[in-house]
Design an enzyme around this catalytic site. Structure first.
Site, mmCIF file in Angstrom:
data_model
loop_
_atom_site.group_PDB
_atom_site.id
_atom_site.type_symbol
_atom_site.label_atom_id
_atom_site.label_comp_id
_atom_site.label_asym_id
_atom_site.label_seq_id
_atom_site.Cartn_x
_atom_site.Cartn_y
_atom_site.Cartn_z
ATOM 1 N N VAL A 1 1.136 -3.463 3.846
ATOM 2 C CA VAL A 1 0.932 -4.871 4.556
ATOM 3 C C VAL A 1 2.280 -5.925 4.033
ATOM 4 O O VAL A 1 2.375 -7.118 4.684
ATOM 5 C CB VAL A 1 -0.382 -5.773 4.157
ATOM 6 C CG1 VAL A 1 -1.474 -5.037 4.497
ATOM 7 C CG2 VAL A 1 -0.491 -6.047 2.537
ATOM 8 N N TYR B 1 -4.089 3.574 8.219
ATOM 9 C CA TYR B 1 -5.816 3.012 8.134
ATOM 10 C C TYR B 1 -6.341 3.239 9.522
ATOM 11 O O TYR B 1 -6.515 4.554 9.973
ATOM 12 C CB TYR B 1 -5.674 1.483 8.173
ATOM 13 C CG TYR B 1 -4.830 0.915 6.898
ATOM 14 C CD1 TYR B 1 -5.065 1.032 5.719
ATOM 15 C CD2 TYR B 1 -3.728 0.236 7.159
ATOM 16 C CE1 TYR B 1 -4.476 0.981 4.652
ATOM 17 C CE2 TYR B 1 -2.731 -0.267 5.917
ATOM 18 C CZ TYR B 1 -3.414 0.147 4.625
ATOM 19 O OH TYR B 1 -2.550 -0.234 3.583
ATOM 20 N N SER C 1 0.705 -0.990 0.009
ATOM 21 C CA SER C 1 -0.145 0.008 0.057
ATOM 22 C C SER C 1 0.829 1.350 -0.003
ATOM 23 O O SER C 1 0.433 2.408 -0.074
ATOM 24 C CB SER C 1 -0.995 -0.058 1.079
ATOM 25 O OG SER C 1 -2.021 -0.818 0.808
ATOM 26 N N LYS D 1 0.543 3.313 -3.068
ATOM 27 C CA LYS D 1 -0.620 4.289 -3.231
ATOM 28 C C LYS D 1 -0.209 5.728 -3.259
ATOM 29 O O LYS D 1 -0.695 6.594 -3.917
ATOM 30 C CB LYS D 1 -1.573 3.910 -2.296
ATOM 31 C CG LYS D 1 -2.416 2.814 -2.277
ATOM 32 C CD LYS D 1 -3.206 2.321 -0.887
ATOM 33 C CE LYS D 1 -3.860 1.019 -0.966
ATOM 34 N NZ LYS D 1 -4.505 0.535 0.027
ATOM 35 N N TYR E 1 -2.921 -2.336 -10.589
ATOM 36 C CA TYR E 1 -3.018 -2.203 -9.226
ATOM 37 C C TYR E 1 -2.157 -3.003 -8.473
ATOM 38 O O TYR E 1 -1.422 -2.785 -7.535
ATOM 39 C CB TYR E 1 -4.444 -2.034 -8.894
ATOM 40 C CG TYR E 1 -4.536 -2.043 -7.103
ATOM 41 C CD1 TYR E 1 -4.158 -0.775 -6.332
ATOM 42 C CD2 TYR E 1 -5.048 -3.004 -6.523
ATOM 43 C CE1 TYR E 1 -4.243 -0.728 -5.125
ATOM 44 C CE2 TYR E 1 -5.174 -2.964 -5.119
ATOM 45 C CZ TYR E 1 -4.749 -1.853 -4.383
ATOM 46 O OH TYR E 1 -4.703 -1.558 -3.090
#
Length: 306
Positions: free
Chosen positions: A258, A240, A60, A63, A188
């Site tokens: 992760v 998160y 992530s 991102k 992605y």
């Protein structure tokens, strides 16, 4: 600053978490690892300790990179029309915030729905497909030409990515995803499967901390506006559901993945990269966060305290 001691102090905390075995390829990663890298902007040097040269899946944290690339390519106004900037209150792969809020775009680019939407904005050119553009930009902003794709991890992501498929098709059905769903998802999954080191993450953090300028060659790579906006997103949504907690405890803009990575940008001071695979229940590196907390206290970088 004794980074080796910080590694020694915090490595035992890795036993409290679990690797991301819901993605089978990530479940193979050795859990007892901790690496720390600090890029000092004032001294223009790097200190590192522990498993700082081990390559792992960026997951992530990609991102952040894809968001920055989309802004570079399309402009801040256009990108922020397609994705918001606020906390969702739900897990990163949940569809509930889209259903309950009824918004016309995902709430932020760091939850999976928002990240897929941003990835879909990157258009193919005559010479390069979207992923080729993203990995080239990643090598630049992380100052590492050796960053490659792990086909094993991307294929593992694709095989187990039914929740992400459901999010993408939901976005498409609601008119929030204009691009081709299979291509957007393939891009992605690939961006999440780029193999980086803690040093790469420290370099990325250093560019953000240095207001968009690469400190190793003093060339501007991203706008000051994009750097500032991204650091704000990292502070409020980068960890998160634990983002608010760690904003209060550690107080520095951080994004997790992760794969076990943490990327921190301390404005005008440091870029920090940390790697330790076992995760807490929210998907953040458990030993990595305890090490970052100790490092924040020793460097006195909590932006709310110093």
């Amino acid at each position: 600053m004794n980074l080796e001691q910080i590694v020694k102090n915090n490595l035992p905390n890795s036993q409290k978490g679990r690797v991301a075995n819901y993605i089978p390829a990530l479940g193979k990663v050795a859990p007892k690892q901790l690496g720390i890298v600090v890029y000092d902007l004032k001294k223009n040097n790097i200190e590192q300790a522990g498993d700082s040269r081990v390559r792992f899946a960026i997951e992530s944290i990609s991102k952040v990179i894809t968001f920055l690339y989309a802004v570079n390519q399309l402009g801040m106004e256009y990108v922020t029309q397609h994705v918001g900037a606020r906390q969702t209150g739900f897990p990163f792969n949940s569809i509930l915030n889209l259903e309950i809020e009824g918004d016309h775009h995902p709430l932020n680019p760091f939850v999976n729905a928002g990240a897929i939407a941003v990835t879909s904005l990157v258009k193919a050119t005559n010479s390069m497909q979207p992923f080729e553009q993203i990995i080239r930009f990643t090598r630049d902003i992380c100052h590492d030409p050796q960053i490659t794709l792990s086909t094993e991890i991307s294929e593992s992501e694709e095989r187990t990515g039914d929740m992400d498929r459901s999010l993408a098709y939901y976005l498409k059905a609601k008119g929030m995803l204009k691009a081709n769903v299979p291509l957007s998802l393939k891009t992605y999954f690939k961006q999440c499967s780029m193999m980086v080191t803690a040093a790469d993450l420290a370099n990325l953090g250093a560019v953000l901390a240095n207001n968009g300028i690469k400190p190793w060659d003093n060339e501007r790579l991203i706008s000051s506006e994009a750097a500032t906006y991204t650091k704000s997103l990292m502070m409020t949504t980068g960890l998160y559901n634990e983002s608010g907690k760690y904003s209060a405890i550690i107080g520095v803009p951080t994004k997790s993945g992760v794969g076990g990575g943490l990327m921190t940008a301390v404005p005008n001071k440091y870029g920090i990269g940390i790697f330790s695979p076992p995760l807490d229940k929210s998907g953040n590196s458990i030993a990595g966060l305890s090490a970052l907390n100790e490092l924040s206290q020793k460097l006195k970088v909590d932006i709310f305290r110093y």
